[in-house]
Design an enzyme around this catalytic site. Structure first.
Site, PDB file in Angstrom:
ATOM      1  N   ILE A 112       0.828  -1.206   0.000  1.00  0.00           N
ATOM      2  CA  ILE A 112       0.000   0.000   0.000  1.00  0.00           C
ATOM      3  C   ILE A 112       0.862   1.256   0.000  1.00  0.00           C
ATOM      4  CG2 ILE A 112      -1.723   1.330   1.259  1.00  0.00           C
ATOM      5  CD1 ILE A 112      -2.780  -1.246   2.438  1.00  0.00           C
ATOM      6  N   GLY A 142       7.272   4.463   3.459  1.00  0.00           N
ATOM      7  CA  GLY A 142       7.661   5.757   4.007  1.00  0.00           C
ATOM      8  C   GLY A 142       8.907   5.633   4.852  1.00  0.00           C
ATOM      9  N   GLY A 143       9.197   6.735   5.573  1.00  0.00           N
ATOM     10  CA  GLY A 143      10.421   6.764   6.344  1.00  0.00           C
ATOM     11  C   GLY A 143      10.451   5.762   7.475  1.00  0.00           C
ATOM     12  N   LYS A 191       1.938  -3.105   9.042  1.00  0.00           N
ATOM     13  CA  LYS A 191       3.021  -2.123   8.911  1.00  0.00           C
ATOM     14  C   LYS A 191       4.314  -2.743   9.423  1.00  0.00           C
ATOM     15  CE  LYS A 191       4.222   2.678   9.863  1.00  0.00           C
ATOM     16  NZ  LYS A 191       3.768   3.967  10.449  1.00  0.00           N
ATOM     17  N   ASP A 211       1.767  14.477  13.537  1.00  0.00           N
ATOM     18  CA  ASP A 211       2.008  14.295  12.100  1.00  0.00           C
ATOM     19  C   ASP A 211       0.703  14.336  11.318  1.00  0.00           C
ATOM     20  OD1 ASP A 211       3.548  13.994   9.837  1.00  0.00           O
ATOM     21  OD2 ASP A 211       3.509  11.811   9.909  1.00  0.00           O
TER      22      ASP A 211
END
Length: 578
Positions: A24, A27-28, A46, A136
C-alpha cells in the site's frame, strides 16, 4: 505515497497468520501492506524499518484507543526474523491528499472542508483527552470511509511528563504542516491545531500557506512569516489567523474550538469566544543540531507525544445558513489566484444529508416502524376526509370506496417513500442522483398500483377542471395519458413517478430533518402536485390531495431525532460501526 520496491510480494506470509495481498505505502518508518488473516479478516500490516523502539512504545500506548474517527491498532507482533509488525484496521477509503489532488485541485467548497474538519476535530480531541498529541497530521494520514473521516498513523506517541513538554526531543512531523515551536522541541496539543489549520488552509486554497525550495526555507517561513490570508474566503480569515498564530498561547486552544469558530464565521454569528489578535512572534530559538540518535530530516518521520491536557467541553453547533464569500480561485504552486465571488451553502452535518454509519438492521427497523405508523395516520387522514365530505360526488354511494382508494394509494405511496429514502439515509450527497432515480421508479410503481386499485374498486377520479382541458402533455408517443377525462395507466405512472422524482423526499423522512412536520414542505409538495396536474391533465383535486396526504403521512410516520440528541446519535452509530 512513497514509490519504490516493497520487501514482500503478494501471497507471501512473512508474519504468521497473515497473507500479504499487495503493498500500500512505503515511508520513512516502514512499509504498509494490505493483508488477509487466516480467519479472513482484512487488515493493514506495517513493517517497521527505522525508529522501531519509538514506534513500538508509542503503539503500545495506543493499542486500546477506540474512536470512530481513528484507525484502530489491533496488535503488535514479531516475525521469525525478529522484525516488528503493527497490525491495524484496514481502511479502503481514499486519502484526503488524493481527494484534493483529483477532485478539488483548486480548493474545496466550504461545506466539504467542514465535513473533513468535523471528523478531524472529533478524533484529535479524543487523542488530546487521552494525553496524546498526534504530531504528524497531514492530508496523507486522513481517510474517508462510509462517510466517516479516519485519522491514521497514530502509533508514534511518546509518553512524557509535564516537565518534558518543552524539552528538546526528536523533531517529528511533515515540514509543510509543522508548528513553529516544534523547532524548539515544544510539543503540546497546540501543534495539532496548527497542523489542522494548515490542512484547512490547503483545502480551501489548493496549496499550503508556506512553501519553499528547501526544508530550511520552509521551516524558517513557519518561524518568521505571516500566512497570506487573501486567497481565503473573507469571513474565514480571522479564524485561520487565530489557529495559525506563531505563539502557542495565542493560538486556538483545541480543534473543537476551531470548528466552533469556523461554523460561527460561516453562519455570520458572533464568535462565542473573541478571537485572540495575533501577537508578534518571539525570536525563535535556533533548532538543536541533530545528534546520532536524531534523524536530520524531520520530513521523513511521523509521530505523536503524550501530554496532559484539560478535559474538552462539548459544543452543539447550530445549522449554518448560506453566506456570500468573496475569495479567489484556489491555485496550485506557480499559479496566480484569480479573484471571484462565490455563494456557498454550508451543509448542516446534523441535517438530512449528514454522512452517518447506519447499519442495515437500523434502516430496516426505522422503515418498518414508519410503515406501521403510516397505516394509522393514513386511516385517520382518509377517515377525516370522508367525514368532512371530501370524497362526496354525484354518486353518494361511491364516497366510501373513493375514500378507500385514496387511502390505499396514499399508504402505498408513503410505504414506497419510507423504504426508498431509508435505504439511502446517511450516505451523503454522493447518492443524490441514485436516490432520485430510485424514487422515480418507486413512484411509477405506486402509480400503477393506484390505477389498478381504482379499476378494481370501480372508482373514478373527479373530472378535469376547465383550466385543464389543454394540458401541455396529454400523451407520450402512442401512450395516452388521459382518456374520457380520466388518467390512463400511463397517466398514473407518469404523475407519481415525477412527483416522487422531483421532490426531495428525504427532507420529509430523514431522522435528522429540521422538524417532524414542516408546513413549508407540505405547501411546496402541494404546489408541485398542482403544477404536475396542470401539465399532465391529471385531476387537480386528486393530484393535490395525494401530494398533501402522502407528505403528511411520511413526515408524521418517519422516525425523527431532536437536534439536541443528534450528536449523541452520531457517536452511537459510529461506535456500533467501529
Amino acid at each position: 505515497m512513497t514509490s519504490g520496491k516493497f520487501t514482500f510480494t503478494p501471497e507471501s506470509k512473512p508474519l504468521a497468520g497473515f497473507t500479504i495481498k499487495r503493498g500500500i505505502q512505503r515511508g520513512g518508518f516502514g512499509e504498509v501492506y494490505y493483508a488477509i488473516s487466516d480467519g479472513g479478516k482484512e487488515v493493514a500490516l506495517k513493517l517497521l524499518h527505522s525508529h522501531v523502539e519509538i514506534e513500538r512504545r508509542g503503539t503500545e500506548q495506543c493499542l486500546n484507543l477506540k474512536h470512530p474517527n481513528l484507525v484502530s491498532i489491533i496488535d503488535i507482533k514479531q516475525d521469525d526474523d525478529g522484525d516488528t509488525w503493527v497490525v491495524m484496521e484496514y481502511v479502503s477509503g481514499r486519502t484526503l491528499d488524493s481527494v484534493l489532488a483529483e477532485d478539488y485541485p483548486e480548493g474545496m467548497p466550504v461545506a466539504e472542508v467542514r465535513s473533513w474538519l468535523e471528523g478531524l476535530a472529533a478524533g484529535v480531541d479524543y487523542l488530546h483527552d487521552k494525553g496524546i498529541v498526534h504530531r504528524d497530521l497531514k492530508p496523507q494520514n486522513l481517510y474517508r470511509e462510509s462517510g466517516y473521516v479516519k485519522i491514521g498513523d497514530i502509533g508514534l506517541s511518546k509518553i512524557i511528563t509535564p516537565s518534558q513538554r518543552g524539552a528538546q526531543t526528536e523533531s517529528i512531523g511533515t515540514i509543510y504542516y509543522m508548528a513553529p515551536e516544534i523547532s524548539r522541541g515544544e510539543y503540546g496539543p497546540e501543534i495539532d491545531v496548527y497542523s489542522s489549520a494548515t490542512i484547512v488552509y490547503e483545502l480551501l486554497t489548493g496549496h499550503v500557506p508556506f512553501e519553499g525550495e528547501t526544508t530550511a526555507e520552509i521551516l524558517n517561513r513557519h518561524l518568521t512569516d505571516q500566512p497570506d490570508l487573501s486567497p481565503l474566503p473573507r469571513v474565514l480569515r480571522p479564524v485561520l489567523d487565530h489557529a495559525l498564530a506563531k505563539d502557542p498561547a495565542a493560538r486556538t486552544q483545541s480543534l473543537g474550538a476551531f470548528l466552533t469558530e469556523f461554523d460561527d464565521a460561516v453562519a455570520g454569528r458572533t464568535p462565542q469566544t473573541p478571537l485572540t489578535p495575533p501577537t508578534p512572534p518571539t525570536p525563535p530559538t535556533p533548532p538543536t543540531p541533530p545528534t546520532p540518535d536524531t534523524p536530520p530530516h524531520p520530513t521523513q518521520a511521523s509521530g505523536r507525544t503524550a501530554v496532559p491536557v484539560p478535559q474538552l467541553t462539548e459544543t452543539v453547533h447550530q445549522p449554518p445558513g448560506s453566506v456570500v464569500l468573496v475569495g479567489s480561485s484556489h491555485s496550485r504552486r506557480g499559479q496566480v489566484p484569480v479573484r471571484h465571488t462565490q455563494v456557498f451553502f454550508p451543509e448542516d452535518h446534523h441535517g438530512p444529508l449528514a454522512p452517518r454509519n447506519i447499519s442495515f438492521s437500523q434502516r430496516a427497523l426505522e422503515a418498518t416502524a414508519g410503515m406501521a405508523a403510516a397505516i394509522l395516520f393514513t386511516l385517520l387522514l382518509a377517515s377525516a376526509g370522508h367525514l368532512t365530505g371530501m370524497f362526496d360526488d354525484a354518486d353518494q354511494a361511491a364516497a366510501p370506496l373513493t375514500a378507500v382508494a385514496f387511502g390505499l394509494t396514499t399508504l402505498l405511496g408513503a410505504w414506497a417513500l419510507l423504504v426508498g429514502t431509508k435505504a439511502w439515509e446517511g450516505t451523503g450527497r454522493e447518492s443524490l442522483s441514485v436516490r432520485r432515480l430510485s424514487l422515480l421508479l418507486l413512484g411509477g410503481g405506486v402509480g400503477a398500483a393506484g390505477w389498478w386499485l381504482h379499476q378494481v374498486l370501480l372508482v373514478d377520479l373527479p373530472p378535469l377542471a376547465e383550466s385543464q382541458t389543454a394540458g401541455l402533455v396529454d400523451s407520450i408517443g402512442s401512450l395516452d395519458l388521459v382518456r374520457d377525462q380520466q388518467p390512463t395507466l400511463a397517466g398514473y405512472v407518469v404523475f407519481f413517478a415525477l412527483l416522487f422524482g422531483i421532490r426531495r423526499w428525504w427532507w420529509h423522512t430523514d431522522g435528522f430533518r429540521p422538524k417532524r412536520l414542516r408546513v413549508l414542505s407540505l405547501l411546496l409538495t402541494v404546489s408541485v402536485s398542482w403544477i404536475l396536474g396542470l401539465v399532465l391533465q391529471f385531476p387537480l383535486a386528486a393530484a393535490t390531495g395525494w401530494g398533501l396526504g402522502i407528505a403528511i403521512v411520511v413526515q408524521l410516520s418517519a422516525p425523527w431525532v431532536a437536534p439536541q440528541h443528534r450528536q449523541a446519535r452520531l457517536q452511537l452509530e459510529g461506535a456500533r460501526h467501529a
